[in-house]
Design a protein around this motif. Structure first.
Motif, PDB file in Angstrom:
ATOM      1  N   GLY A   6       3.699  18.858   1.286  1.00 54.59           N
ATOM      2  CA  GLY A   6       3.797  17.396   1.273  1.00 54.59           C
ATOM      3  C   GLY A   6       3.989  16.875   2.680  1.00 54.59           C
ATOM      4  O   GLY A   6       4.420  17.602   3.579  1.00 54.59           O
ATOM      5  N   LEU A  18      14.103   9.995   1.052  1.00 57.32           N
ATOM      6  CA  LEU A  18      14.807   9.529  -0.143  1.00 57.32           C
ATOM      7  C   LEU A  18      15.728   8.365   0.198  1.00 57.32           C
ATOM      8  O   LEU A  18      15.751   7.360  -0.503  1.00 57.32           O
ATOM      9  N   GLY A  60      14.801  16.652  -3.034  1.00 56.37           N
ATOM     10  CA  GLY A  60      15.692  15.850  -3.865  1.00 56.37           C
ATOM     11  C   GLY A  60      17.081  15.601  -3.299  1.00 56.37           C
ATOM     12  O   GLY A  60      17.991  15.266  -4.046  1.00 56.37           O
ATOM     13  N   PHE A  61      17.235  15.715  -1.971  1.00 55.37           N
ATOM     14  CA  PHE A  61      18.540  15.417  -1.352  1.00 55.37           C
ATOM     15  C   PHE A  61      18.518  13.972  -0.853  1.00 55.37           C
ATOM     16  O   PHE A  61      17.796  13.662   0.100  1.00 55.37           O
ATOM     17  N   ALA A  75       2.746   3.842  -3.281  1.00 52.67           N
ATOM     18  CA  ALA A  75       3.829   3.743  -4.273  1.00 52.67           C
ATOM     19  C   ALA A  75       4.728   4.967  -4.195  1.00 52.67           C
ATOM     20  O   ALA A  75       5.012   5.626  -5.191  1.00 52.67           O
ATOM     21  N   GLY A  76       5.180   5.285  -2.976  1.00 59.28           N
ATOM     22  CA  GLY A  76       6.258   6.261  -2.808  1.00 59.28           C
ATOM     23  C   GLY A  76       7.575   5.486  -2.798  1.00 59.28           C
ATOM     24  O   GLY A  76       7.628   4.316  -3.214  1.00 59.28           O
ATOM     25  N   GLY A 115       7.294   2.141  -0.784  1.00 60.50           N
ATOM     26  CA  GLY A 115       6.482   1.110  -1.429  1.00 60.50           C
ATOM     27  C   GLY A 115       7.124   0.605  -2.720  1.00 60.50           C
ATOM     28  O   GLY A 115       7.095  -0.609  -3.010  1.00 60.50           O
ATOM     29  N   TYR A 170      -0.238   8.754   6.416  1.00 57.09           N
ATOM     30  CA  TYR A 170      -1.641   8.305   6.385  1.00 57.09           C
ATOM     31  C   TYR A 170      -1.828   7.102   7.308  1.00 57.09           C
ATOM     32  O   TYR A 170      -2.950   6.784   7.702  1.00 57.09           O
ATOM     33  N   TYR A 192       6.876  22.578   2.866  1.00 56.61           N
ATOM     34  CA  TYR A 192       6.390  23.207   1.637  1.00 56.61           C
ATOM     35  C   TYR A 192       7.545  23.587   0.714  1.00 56.61           C
ATOM     36  O   TYR A 192       8.620  24.001   1.187  1.00 56.61           O
ATOM     37  N   ARG A 213      12.610  25.552  -0.037  1.00 57.65           N
ATOM     38  CA  ARG A 213      11.742  24.777   0.872  1.00 57.65           C
ATOM     39  C   ARG A 213      11.883  25.282   2.292  1.00 57.65           C
ATOM     40  O   ARG A 213      13.008  25.442   2.769  1.00 57.65           O
ATOM     41  N   PRO A 243      -7.642   4.778  -4.714  1.00 54.15           N
ATOM     42  CA  PRO A 243      -7.620   4.979  -3.262  1.00 54.15           C
ATOM     43  C   PRO A 243      -8.151   3.747  -2.531  1.00 54.15           C
ATOM     44  O   PRO A 243      -9.189   3.216  -2.916  1.00 54.15           O
ATOM     45  N   LEU A 271       0.845  -1.201   0.000  1.00 58.92           N
ATOM     46  CA  LEU A 271       0.000   0.000   0.000  1.00 58.92           C
ATOM     47  C   LEU A 271       0.874   1.241   0.000  1.00 58.92           C
ATOM     48  O   LEU A 271       1.582   1.513   0.976  1.00 58.92           O
ATOM     49  N   GLY A 290      11.391  12.282   7.958  1.00 58.38           N
ATOM     50  CA  GLY A 290      11.813  13.450   7.166  1.00 58.38           C
ATOM     51  C   GLY A 290      12.883  13.164   6.137  1.00 58.38           C
ATOM     52  O   GLY A 290      13.198  14.035   5.341  1.00 58.38           O
ATOM     53  N   LEU A 291      13.451  11.960   6.133  1.00 63.58           N
ATOM     54  CA  LEU A 291      14.536  11.687   5.177  1.00 63.58           C
ATOM     55  C   LEU A 291      14.177  10.529   4.264  1.00 63.58           C
ATOM     56  O   LEU A 291      14.895   9.533   4.162  1.00 63.58           O
TER      57      LEU A 291
HETATM   58  C1  LIG Z   1       8.689  19.746   0.480  1.00 61.95           C
HETATM   59  C2  LIG Z   1       9.390  18.515   0.976  1.00 61.95           C
HETATM   60  C3  LIG Z   1      10.788  18.444   0.931  1.00 61.95           C
HETATM   61  C4  LIG Z   1      11.438  17.283   1.364  1.00 61.95           C
HETATM   62  N1  LIG Z   1      12.788  17.155   1.151  1.00 61.95           N
HETATM   63  C5  LIG Z   1      13.403  15.971   1.373  1.00 61.95           C
HETATM   64  C6  LIG Z   1      14.739  15.763   0.962  1.00 61.95           C
HETATM   65  O1  LIG Z   1      15.368  16.615   0.344  1.00 61.95           O
HETATM   66  N2  LIG Z   1      15.317  14.564   1.247  1.00 61.95           N
HETATM   67  C7  LIG Z   1      14.623  13.549   1.867  1.00 61.95           C
HETATM   68  O2  LIG Z   1      15.181  12.480   2.095  1.00 61.95           O
HETATM   69  N3  LIG Z   1      13.323  13.710   2.214  1.00 61.95           N
HETATM   70  C8  LIG Z   1      12.702  14.881   1.970  1.00 61.95           C
HETATM   71  N4  LIG Z   1      11.373  15.025   2.271  1.00 61.95           N
HETATM   72  C9  LIG Z   1      10.666  13.896   2.902  1.00 61.95           C
HETATM   73  C10 LIG Z   1      10.315  12.784   1.921  1.00 61.95           C
HETATM   74  O3  LIG Z   1       9.683  13.299   0.784  1.00 61.95           O
HETATM   75  C11 LIG Z   1       9.408  11.758   2.582  1.00 61.95           C
HETATM   76  O4  LIG Z   1      10.023  11.329   3.777  1.00 61.95           O
HETATM   77  C12 LIG Z   1       9.206  10.555   1.673  1.00 61.95           C
HETATM   78  O5  LIG Z   1       8.674  10.922   0.445  1.00 61.95           O
HETATM   79  C13 LIG Z   1       8.319   9.523   2.320  1.00 61.95           C
HETATM   80  O6  LIG Z   1       8.281   8.423   1.436  1.00 61.95           O
HETATM   81  P1  LIG Z   1       7.210   7.283   1.640  1.00 61.95           P
HETATM   82  O7  LIG Z   1       7.384   6.320   0.535  1.00 61.95           O
HETATM   83  O8  LIG Z   1       7.300   6.792   3.041  1.00 61.95           O
HETATM   84  O9  LIG Z   1       5.814   8.065   1.540  1.00 61.95           O
HETATM   85  P2  LIG Z   1       5.056   8.743   0.292  1.00 61.95           P
HETATM   86  O10 LIG Z   1       5.966   9.190  -0.738  1.00 61.95           O
HETATM   87  O11 LIG Z   1       4.115   9.742   0.877  1.00 61.95           O
HETATM   88  O12 LIG Z   1       4.238   7.531  -0.276  1.00 61.95           O
HETATM   89  C14 LIG Z   1       3.061   7.076   0.359  1.00 61.95           C
HETATM   90  C15 LIG Z   1       2.028   6.816  -0.714  1.00 61.95           C
HETATM   91  O13 LIG Z   1       0.877   6.223  -0.104  1.00 61.95           O
HETATM   92  C16 LIG Z   1      -0.231   6.623  -0.869  1.00 61.95           C
HETATM   93  N5  LIG Z   1      -1.442   6.424  -0.058  1.00 61.95           N
HETATM   94  C17 LIG Z   1      -1.700   6.931   1.170  1.00 61.95           C
HETATM   95  N6  LIG Z   1      -2.915   6.547   1.580  1.00 61.95           N
HETATM   96  C18 LIG Z   1      -3.437   5.774   0.597  1.00 61.95           C
HETATM   97  C19 LIG Z   1      -4.661   5.069   0.433  1.00 61.95           C
HETATM   98  N7  LIG Z   1      -5.634   5.062   1.375  1.00 61.95           N
HETATM   99  N8  LIG Z   1      -4.872   4.385  -0.717  1.00 61.95           N
HETATM  100  C20 LIG Z   1      -3.906   4.330  -1.671  1.00 61.95           C
HETATM  101  N9  LIG Z   1      -2.723   4.994  -1.558  1.00 61.95           N
HETATM  102  C21 LIG Z   1      -2.496   5.696  -0.442  1.00 61.95           C
HETATM  103  C22 LIG Z   1       0.049   8.086  -1.209  1.00 61.95           C
HETATM  104  O14 LIG Z   1      -0.673   8.507  -2.353  1.00 61.95           O
HETATM  105  C23 LIG Z   1       1.554   8.084  -1.422  1.00 61.95           C
HETATM  106  O15 LIG Z   1       1.920   8.027  -2.784  1.00 61.95           O
HETATM  107  C24 LIG Z   1      10.688  16.189   1.891  1.00 61.95           C
HETATM  108  C25 LIG Z   1       9.302  16.277   1.947  1.00 61.95           C
HETATM  109  C26 LIG Z   1       8.652  17.408   1.492  1.00 61.95           C
HETATM  110  C27 LIG Z   1       7.153  17.442   1.540  1.00 61.95           C
END
Ligand SMILES: Cc1cc2nc3c(=O)[nH]c(=O)nc-3n(C[C@H](O)[C@H](O)[C@H](O)COP(=O)(O)OP(=O)(O)OC[C@H]3O[C@@H](n4cnc5c(N)ncnc54)[C@H](O)[C@@H]3O)c2cc1C
Length: 442
Positions: A353, A383, A81-82, A43-44, A47, A245, A264, A308, A214, A41, A380-381
């Protein structure tokens, strides 16, 4: 056990990284009932890495990866993008500090970078991958002190870095805003939405990707059933990679332990020849602030600048127009402070985000209910941490042992938060206080 997804991913502004890419091919939403061996669940980064690694380790297994939106639209395509190798806060402030904890986190982050580099190279993913390290910039006295402590920590760890004075910072960035800086060479800079989209487009054949789907409800059982608008996904094993979420899943013990916080970003239009000449400096660089509440800045090779800053507490995991407008005002102010020679350059895109944080930096990584595995919460990290959480949760679930997995399993579990409304009041006032203290670092 039934989990309801009250909070679903929203638009949260126009993300410049995503909007400046060509439109993606049509999505494949879920229709009808699909059975799989695994369902992931979200695709960040987490996932995508989990689904890829499961498929690599079990080439005959059927893996379903489901997201409410398009790949690249969520936080993983919205960040600055870091891909950092060094933790922002080092424990090793001195030669007597706890260096082993820092070394382990660095090992995890470098494991993520190595894994990602190999994928990006193998599939020739065009994401402006740049192994150029990052700058840390300081303006205020407390920023200079933080920079000094960070440099000491790096020296204690034997990690290379180069200290820069104001003149050298100007030579790289074009702005005389920073009083001092430091360059650490291990970070990789990427165009995040391009990276994530590339990962989605190159998944192994035994991964089926369902976008624009969703998930409204999850019935945890054997098998687990994920209910969507037009179908159902059934699988005996579920990987949660749905970022903040997941904070709504009380029955899994996640509610009350995760902190959904937003930050932001804004992206300028491309600078013209004259503006680039007025700015000077190098063609591409990325700078993080010495004060964690300060402003991150990137100059992109295509002549745009990304800003940011600002953190807000968003328990509903979404933001609104008025909050985005306030973020734009803050970004414009930070941009004008740094780049007085670029007055009149408008910020073309502004977005928010979700970050998923915990009070103690802990993670709910592991099997949190029978057949339910968590790769949520990157503090917060995402990537690096998201990538390695996803890869390692697949290995953990399949019993593949490694030193990196041991490090991940050693990380603390998330601390319990105080109840609402105390939590909201506490987080909001702490953020406001720290932002005020950041002064012109912001
Ligand atoms: C502005 C900004 C700057 C940042 N800068 C950095 C940086 O430079 N370096 C760094 O390492 N990190 C940075 N971060 C943090 C980083 O982006 C996050 O920690 C990271 O993207 C989290 O990845 P994830 O795969 O855990 O979650 P996500 O990328 O949020 O993936 C979770 C996915 O779950 C999906 N989802 C949620 N609920 C449901 C549902 N009910 N049904 C279906 N799909 C669902 C969402 O659509 C989403 O695509 C930054 C964040 C922001 C917002």
């Amino acid at each position: 056990m039934q989990l309801t997804c009250h909070f679903l991913p929203q638009n949260d502004g126009r993300c410049g990284w995503y909007e400046t890419l060509p439109p993606p091919p049509a999505s494949t939403p879920l229709h009808g009932e699909v059975k799989a061996d695994w369902v992931v669940l979200g695709a960040g980064l987490a996932g995508l890495a989990a689904a890829r690694r499961l498929a690599e380790l079990q080439p005959n297994a059927a893996i379903a990866l489901v997201d409410a939106r398009r790949v690249g639209f969520g936080a993983s395509g919205r960040n600055s993008g870091f891909m950092v190798d060094l933790p922002h806060n080092l424990n090793s402030h001195s030669y007597t500090g706890d260096q082993s904890a820092d070394r382990k986190l660095i090992q995890l982050n470098r494991g993520a970078i190595d894994y990602m580099r190999e994928i990006v190279q193998r599939h020739a993913i065009e994401c402006d991958w740049r192994e150029q390290g990052k700058l840390h910039g300081a303006v205020e006295t407390h920023g200079l002190r933080a920079l000094e402590a960070f440099a000491k920590g790096l020296a204690a760890l034997g990690e290379p870095c180069r200290e820069l004075d104001a003149r050298e910072m100007k030579a790289v960035t074009g702005t005389g805003f920073y009083r001092a800086g430091l360059h650490s060479p291990g970070a990789v800079l990427v165009q995040p939405a391009a990276l994530v989209r590339g990962l989605g487009a190159t998944l192994p054949e035994n991964v089926r990707l369902f976008e624009d789907t969703p998930v409204r409800e999850i019935n945890v059982g054997n098998p687990h059933t994920l209910v969507t608008d037009k179908g159902r996904l059934k699988a005996p094993r579920l990987v949660l990679a749905n970022n903040a979420y997941a904070a709504q899943f009380g029955q899994l013990g996640l509610k009350g332990r995760l902190l959904p916080v937003y930050t932001y970003g804004s992206l300028t239009r491309p600078l013209n020849e004259q503006e680039l000449a007025d700015l000077g400096g190098e063609e591409s660089w990325g700078l993080i602030p010495a004060d964690p509440m300060g402003t991150t800045v990137r100059r992109m090779g295509d002549g745009r600048i990304c800003i940011r800053n600002t953190f807000t507490y968003n328990p509903n995991v979404s933001t609104g127009e008025s909050r985005l407008k306030r973020a734009l005002v803050a970004h414009q102010r930070s941009f004008d402070r740094r780049f007085p020679m670029l007055r009149g350059v408008e910020l073309e895109y502004t977005w928010g985000g979700a970050l998923c944080l915990t009070r103690n930096g802990g993670t709910p990584f592991g099997e949190i209910a029978p057949g339910v595995f968590s790769a949520v919460c990157q503090n917060g990290l995402g990537l690096t941490r998201g990538t390695i959480s996803g890869k390692l949760i697949a290995e953990y679930a399949l019993g593949v042992e490694s030193e990196l997995l041991d490090i991940m399993l050693e990380q603390p579990k998330p601390q319990l938060n105080p109840p609402e409304p105390l939590l909201g009041m506490g987080v909001r006032s702490t953020l406001a206080w720290k932002e005020w203290q950041a002064g012109t670092e912001l």
